[in-house]
Design an enzyme around this catalytic site. Structure first.
Site, PDB file in Angstrom:
ATOM      1  N   GLU A   1      36.218  68.280  46.250  1.00  0.00           N
ATOM      2  CA  GLU A   1      36.965  67.247  47.331  1.00  0.00           C
ATOM      3  C   GLU A   1      37.829  68.107  48.650  1.00  0.00           C
ATOM      4  O   GLU A   1      38.753  67.438  49.149  1.00  0.00           O
ATOM      5  CB  GLU A   1      36.618  66.071  46.330  1.00  0.00           C
ATOM      6  CG  GLU A   1      37.298  64.894  47.100  1.00  0.00           C
ATOM      7  CD  GLU A   1      39.083  64.075  46.577  1.00  0.00           C
ATOM      8  OE1 GLU A   1      39.749  64.367  46.475  1.00  0.00           O
ATOM      9  OE2 GLU A   1      37.671  63.599  45.851  1.00  0.00           O
TER      10      GLU A   1
ATOM     11  N   ARG B   1      34.641  59.857  51.114  1.00  0.00           N
ATOM     12  CA  ARG B   1      35.339  61.151  51.149  1.00  0.00           C
ATOM     13  C   ARG B   1      35.942  61.833  52.019  1.00  0.00           C
ATOM     14  O   ARG B   1      36.243  63.018  52.637  1.00  0.00           O
ATOM     15  CB  ARG B   1      35.383  61.786  49.746  1.00  0.00           C
ATOM     16  CG  ARG B   1      35.797  61.231  48.252  1.00  0.00           C
ATOM     17  CD  ARG B   1      37.733  60.908  48.406  1.00  0.00           C
ATOM     18  NE  ARG B   1      38.186  60.355  46.824  1.00  0.00           N
ATOM     19  CZ  ARG B   1      37.893  58.859  46.811  1.00  0.00           C
ATOM     20  NH1 ARG B   1      37.473  58.396  47.350  1.00  0.00           N
ATOM     21  NH2 ARG B   1      37.806  58.958  45.545  1.00  0.00           N
TER      22      ARG B   1
ATOM     23  N   SER C   1      41.074  64.356  41.728  1.00  0.00           N
ATOM     24  CA  SER C   1      39.669  64.779  41.932  1.00  0.00           C
ATOM     25  C   SER C   1      39.055  66.168  42.378  1.00  0.00           C
ATOM     26  O   SER C   1      39.503  66.526  43.893  1.00  0.00           O
ATOM     27  CB  SER C   1      38.755  63.774  42.411  1.00  0.00           C
ATOM     28  OG  SER C   1      38.896  62.999  41.701  1.00  0.00           O
TER      29      SER C   1
END
Ligand code: EPU
Length: 335
Positions: free
Chosen positions: A331, A163, A234
């Site tokens: 994130e 990520r 998320s």
């Protein structure tokens, strides 16, 4: 269409949380040839620049005082060379996954239904169900806001990680992704390692189409559809901790799941599981709430402000720090 820069634009339709903040200036970039003009405009007014795709990983907590570049260029092209494909930044990612399946280009079925654009995919190196974008990435074209030049960036240049990529770091903020080139497989390659995926396909022969269908079904069963309930997938990354830390946590939580990272000393833990232990599912703060079916997803229950979401997220990460001694990282990009 004549290129224009709009003033005082409400960003509600341009972020999947659906929070209402204003951009001082806003340009709908359908043709990358307009970027030099947008760059000059920003320089002349000393504006900061924010690049936006479909805003599915961005949370606005204030009005944006600079220029938003909404990347809306289109085009998908199958290139000479088996399995090579180029797509423009403004293309929808899920539509690209379907296009690939229809054209017998395989490998990214596991990334079905990830919200957002092709141009945003490399920024956080999107991943799901055992597959990450960088496995198929060849190069991208970017407009350099510092120099005004077009750059071709290889996989190594992009510094992909879990990520993460160069584009999330400071120098990366100056690069506007224009298109992405992928190398896909021309024969089916199936990645069925993720718990739940193999089970979903039990009793039938696994094919790319069935993997695609199963991924769509799994995602739809536990993740809210951003078109109906504002969210950004998320909210936190899954934390990476030492194996020693895992062993000490398992003394109190023997059921704690963990995944290998490729480094023998480090494991990745499911942030959702940790949050679930602390009872976060369904908790609400102002208009922001934790999704009932997934503790890692924050949703807009109505009129959430960006601040509601961030305050809820801060309480969640404090509880994980206190309860498990683990600092969660977001994130989602907070602007
Ligand atoms: N779990 C709980 N409680 C919950 C939700 C999950 O205990 O409320 C447990 C599950 O039982 C499972 C574990 O937590 O053991 C992991 O859950 P899940 O499989 O749903 O995946 P995740 O780790 O929460 C990651 C990605 C997702 C991706 C899925 C599937 C990150 C930060 N998130 O989620 O990506 O779709 O795996 O591969 O890596 C995103 O990045 O926005 C995203 C949605």
């Amino acid at each position: 269409m004549v290129f224009e820069i709009q003033e005082q634009v409400d960003l509600t339709p341009y972020n999947s949380f659906g929070v209402s903040q204003m951009a001082a200036y806003f340009a709908d970039i359908q043709d990358p040839a307009d970027l030099p003009q947008a760059r000059e405009f920003a320089a002349s007014k000393r504006l900061s620049v924010l690049v936006l795709g479909q805003g599915s990983n961005t949370l606005f907590i204030n009005d944006y005082p600079g220029l938003v570049l909404y990347m809306n260029n289109r085009g998908r092209e199958i290139l000479p060379g088996a399995g090579m494909l180029r797509a423009a930044a403004g293309e929808n990612w899920h539509e690209l996954v379907m296009f690939c399946l229809q054209n017998s280009l395989y490998g990214i079925e596991n990334l079905a239904l990830i919200p957002g654009t092709v141009g945003a995919a490399p920024i956080q190196n999107i991943g799901a169900y055992g597959v990450e974008l960088d496995q198929f990435f060849v190069e991208l074209e970017a407009f350099d806001l510092k120099t005004g030049e077009i750059r071709h960036m290889s996989k190594a240049d992009c510094e992909f990680a879990y990520r993460d990529s160069l584009f999330k770091q400071d120098p990366g903020q100056k690069l506007v992704v224009l298109s992405v080139t992928l190398q896909l497989a021309v024969e089916p390659v199936l990645e069925l390692g993720y718990a739940g995926l193999k089970e979903a396909l039990l009793g039938q022969e696994a094919t790319p189409q069935r993997v695609f269908d199963a991924v769509c079904a799994i995602r739809s069963s536990k993740l809210p559809d951003p078109k109906r309930i504002g969210n950004a997938g998320s909210f936190f990354k899954n934390p990476v901790v030492s194996r020693a830390k895992l062993l000490s946590l398992r003394e109190s939580y023997p059921e704690l799941p963990a995944w290998d990272t490729g480094d023998a000393d480090l494991v990745k833990l499911p942030a959702a599981w940790l949050l679930d232990q602390k009872g976060w599912k369904g908790k609400q703060r102002g208009g922001a709430a934790v999704h009932e079916d997934h503790a890692l997803v924050l949703v807009n229950r109505g009129n959430a402000s960006g601040e509601d979401v961030v305050l809820l997220a801060q309480d969640m990460s404090s509880s994980i720090l206190q309860g498990f001694g683990i600092a969660l990282q977001t994130e989602v990009r907070i602007v």
